[in-house]
Design a protein around this motif. Sequence first.
Motif, short mmCIF file in Angstrom:
data_model
loop_
_atom_site.label_atom_id
_atom_site.label_comp_id
_atom_site.label_asym_id
_atom_site.label_seq_id
_atom_site.Cartn_x
_atom_site.Cartn_y
_atom_site.Cartn_z
N LYS A 371 0.64 -1.53 -0.18
CA LYS A 371 0.30 -0.11 0.26
C LYS A 371 1.08 1.21 -0.20
O LYS A 371 0.16 2.35 -0.18
CB LYS A 371 -1.04 0.20 1.59
CG LYS A 371 -2.05 -1.61 1.24
CD LYS A 371 -3.76 -0.24 1.52
CE LYS A 371 -4.67 -1.55 1.90
NZ LYS A 371 -4.23 -2.38 2.62
N ASN A 372 2.19 1.00 -0.21
CA ASN A 372 3.40 2.41 -0.34
C ASN A 372 3.54 1.90 -1.69
O ASN A 372 3.62 1.64 -1.85
CB ASN A 372 4.30 2.48 1.09
CG ASN A 372 3.11 2.16 2.64
OD1 ASN A 372 3.05 3.56 2.54
ND2 ASN A 372 3.48 1.18 3.42
N LYS A 373 4.63 3.86 -1.69
CA LYS A 373 4.97 3.35 -2.74
C LYS A 373 6.37 3.90 -2.07
O LYS A 373 6.99 4.28 -1.30
CB LYS A 373 4.97 5.22 -3.43
CG LYS A 373 3.73 5.51 -4.10
CD LYS A 373 3.56 6.81 -5.44
CE LYS A 373 2.39 7.11 -5.79
NZ LYS A 373 1.75 8.45 -4.66
N ASP A 374 6.93 3.56 -3.66
CA ASP A 374 8.74 3.98 -3.18
C ASP A 374 10.08 3.52 -2.27
O ASP A 374 9.18 1.85 -1.78
CB ASP A 374 9.30 4.63 -4.34
CG ASP A 374 8.39 4.61 -5.59
OD1 ASP A 374 8.24 3.76 -6.37
OD2 ASP A 374 8.53 5.84 -6.64
N HIS A 375 10.42 4.49 -1.57
CA HIS A 375 10.75 4.37 -0.40
C HIS A 375 9.88 3.97 1.10
O HIS A 375 10.25 3.89 1.67
CB HIS A 375 11.41 5.88 -0.43
CG HIS A 375 10.57 6.88 -0.49
ND1 HIS A 375 9.77 7.24 0.24
CD2 HIS A 375 10.54 7.60 -2.12
CE1 HIS A 375 8.99 8.63 0.02
NE2 HIS A 375 9.82 8.90 -1.17
N GLY A 376 8.57 4.49 0.60
CA GLY A 376 7.49 4.02 1.72
C GLY A 376 7.65 2.47 1.87
O GLY A 376 7.65 1.96 2.89
N MET A 377 8.11 2.37 0.93
CA MET A 377 8.05 0.19 0.36
C MET A 377 9.08 -0.19 2.27
O MET A 377 9.25 -1.02 2.43
CB MET A 377 7.82 -0.12 -0.51
CG MET A 377 6.87 -0.11 -0.77
SD MET A 377 7.26 -1.37 -2.78
CE MET A 377 6.02 -1.19 -3.17
N MET A 378 10.50 0.97 1.83
CA MET A 378 10.95 0.44 2.75
C MET A 378 10.98 0.20 4.09
O MET A 378 10.64 -0.32 4.73
CB MET A 378 12.61 1.30 2.13
CG MET A 378 13.89 1.24 3.51
SD MET A 378 14.88 1.93 2.63
CE MET A 378 16.02 1.57 4.48
N SER A 379 10.40 1.94 4.68
CA SER A 379 9.94 2.06 5.89
C SER A 379 8.97 0.57 6.60
O SER A 379 9.05 0.03 7.58
CB SER A 379 9.45 3.38 6.02
OG SER A 379 9.66 3.95 6.10
N ALA A 380 8.12 0.05 5.56
CA ALA A 380 6.61 -0.43 5.14
C ALA A 380 7.36 -1.84 6.06
O ALA A 380 7.32 -2.40 6.67
CB ALA A 380 5.64 -0.54 4.54
N ALA A 381 8.35 -2.10 4.97
CA ALA A 381 8.44 -3.91 5.38
C ALA A 381 9.97 -3.51 6.88
O ALA A 381 10.24 -4.59 7.21
CB ALA A 381 10.06 -4.01 4.26
N ALA A 382 10.22 -2.56 6.80
CA ALA A 382 11.32 -2.22 8.14
C ALA A 382 9.90 -2.49 9.38
O ALA A 382 11.10 -3.19 10.66
CB ALA A 382 12.17 -0.89 8.22
#
Length: 888
Positions: A371-382
């Motif tokens: 549900k997140n874009k680009d660099h948002g995915m990094m924080s989401a996975a973290a």
Amino acid sequence: MLVERLKELNTDLYRPALETLRTLIRTSTSSMTSVPKPLKFLRPHYPGLQELFETWPASENKSLFADILSVLAMTYSDTEPRGTLRYRLLSASLLPPTSKISEPGSWGHEYVRHLAAELGEEYTIHAPKSKPAPVPGTIEDLHNLGLECATFFLGHNAEPDAVDLFVELEIVDRIASLVDANTFGRVCAYMDRCVMLLPPPDDVTFLRTIHKIYLQFSKFPEALGVAIRLNDAALIRQDFNASGNPIMKKQLAFLLARAQIPIEWLKASASEDPDADAEDEFPEDILDCLSNTQLSRHFKEFGKEVGVADPKSLEDVYKSHLETTRSGLSANVDSARANLAGTFVNAFVNAGFGNDKLMVEAEEGSSWVYKNKDHGMMSAAASLGLGLLWDTDVGLSHIDRYTYSPEEWIKAGAFLATGLLNAGVRTEADAALALLAEHVENKSVPLKIAAIMGLGVAYAGSHREDLLTLLLPAVADDGVSMEIAALSALALGFVFVGSGNGEITSTILQTLMERDDKALDEKWGRFMALGLALLYVGLQDASDATLETLKAIQHPISRQAQILVEVCSFVATGNVLRVQRLLHLCGEHLDALKEKEQAESAEGKKDENKDEKKEDKKPDDTFQSFAVLGIAMIAMGEDIGAEMSMRQFNHLMHYGDPIIRKSVPLALGLISASNPQLPVLDTLSKYSHDHDLAVALNAIFAMGLVGAGTNNARLAQMLRQLAGYYYKEPDCLFMVRIAQGLVHMGKGTIGINPFFSDRNIMSRPAVAGLLATIMAFTDAKAFVLDKYHWMLYFLVTAMYPRFLITLDENLESKPVTVRVGQAVDVVGQAGKPRTISGFQTHQTPVRLGTTERAELATEEFIPYAHVLEGFVILQKNPGWEKEDTMQM
């Protein structure tokens, strides 16, 4: 009549007259307000007696006479300074060596206090001058008299007086020989309180003396606590091994694990002890305590007990039905931003429980990551790493599936999650190192950064040499971008926090000297400086050489680094001189200087030059922002200093430049992390509506820090109002959401205050994490609101559950009743006052707030720890009988 006797020529009458005088003075009791009768009547005769005294030949009688004059001198202390002491020493010097002068205590308490006061003054005069003082006797005599007085004080419940006297005579270390089993606790408590108020190096002397006393009376947890504060590896090892009791060792191991002391410190190094071979491993159970492996299991059980085990959804935190917005308008806020905020809120609120709906328990393919874009995915996975915090066994299998993702950002997030997962927990497998080491050299920047920071967070405070060889090359390499070099420096700062490691220091200094100005001007410079500063956390004067070297660097960054290194060295010491220096720096108005220079340059030159001037002068004010944070760093951990700094922050907010105003809220957040006091909340609430959005943004974040993990209802209400107020400002709304997540961190069970064990011991990794997070907010636009929002996860090193769990001797949890209330400072009070006020009685496990303290409700068990906090092992009290059996 007696005075007349002494003036007569018949020497035989002297002795009885003096004896009578003595008994009269000693037996006369006085009320608090009136002077004892004999002293009152003898006062007019004092000058006459003095002259008479001079005419007598030296003898035992003269010595007794001197002793009496010494008491009378108390009435003349305002006109003749130090008369009491002078006659006391004369009296001692006139005696033949066989007989001994009477104890100072025999003349009463007031006399001893008088004597002690004069001793201090005399010592100060004695010490610098070489010419003979009006008082006979050497420094040694003064010391001996001081020891006599102190012995009297200690016997009469005046421990503070004894300590103060020794401070003035500069022989604090000698007090260890005078204390006994009844007085040592009070002496140590008082000395402990003094430590904050002493200039270095006295504070360290004090701590070492306290340590010596505790060991003398086999108080191992207390002694170890002091050793941790001194950050002295040898002392810590010695204390840990001093106790033969394996259960006591487990308790000490819990304390060390909480402070995140490197396990290597506890093993004797080969150079010191050649006999200690490698097979000298700790037993399994002690190693478990030392490496915090049980933390996750206990934390989840604690969650069940307190009734917060079920996952919370975002709506449970936002409670947006209570917000005061008009629902039709909020649809225009970009939803990627809202989802990103949701990532952090979900991570912080469900941290450590490993059961949140969005990430851990999500079905394949419908995970929140997508549900997140680009660099948002990094924080989401973290955020997986936070959700599964401390749970190293289950956690890795959950994170694993994301590490094979084709999407680079998700993969990076998974690496960071691996690091977060292992924060503060050491395992045999060393999973973080095994999984991340190879990616430090990765070609892709996000993966490289994630691996570097993952290692930094996972091994914060562990001083692991193998990480040094892994990360240092990136700092020194001119070929890599400033971003990677700075973050490697920061990761090393985390791992070697408070170690003063020379190799890293020299490498970072070298880099700062060799990099060209353009690289140093980048926004990343501050993190490199911070990496350097973290090496010196709590080391005080050890950073002098580094500070001198920094002065040689011809670039604004040198100023920033100097301030950071200095404040980290003196963190939480309450050192007044340093605070004054920082205030001085905050007071410089750079804009005024700049205008003056421009006026000068405008006369001779054309406009383009002026623009250049502007460009040159611009980045130079970052150091002020660090100076403001520095005030908070030095003042935290001690209530008086913290209060005084509040007032300074108010002034800075009124008169400071924009950069200073932007930093003040952050400093407030730092000084009372997880400690929501009303004045701080009100101040921050005021700043959060500031016309300068940068100030408002930082104030909102600070509200999150101040209330972190407290579920403070008032704060939650303020944040809901702000969400309504800023519904059109995506940046501020994003921040409000994150603050809401922080306030409900771990559903109210996890705090981020770096002090523990009755707020006496400072956790160095926690300070590093707080400071790194706040550093990202000194320029929020460039870091947190850009694509580096994952920097919020630096808080992990400071996150720790706020619980009291009582265990039996086999480390299984054992519920007992405890009273929990606000901690009261009882140092130096007479008798045995209550240490907590307004208590409630609970069954353990219980949650403790920052300023709360617990004590056992009954005497059925004896705790091994001296402070009831974290894990406490209990031992059955053999002398305790149940009350119902007593009625027989």
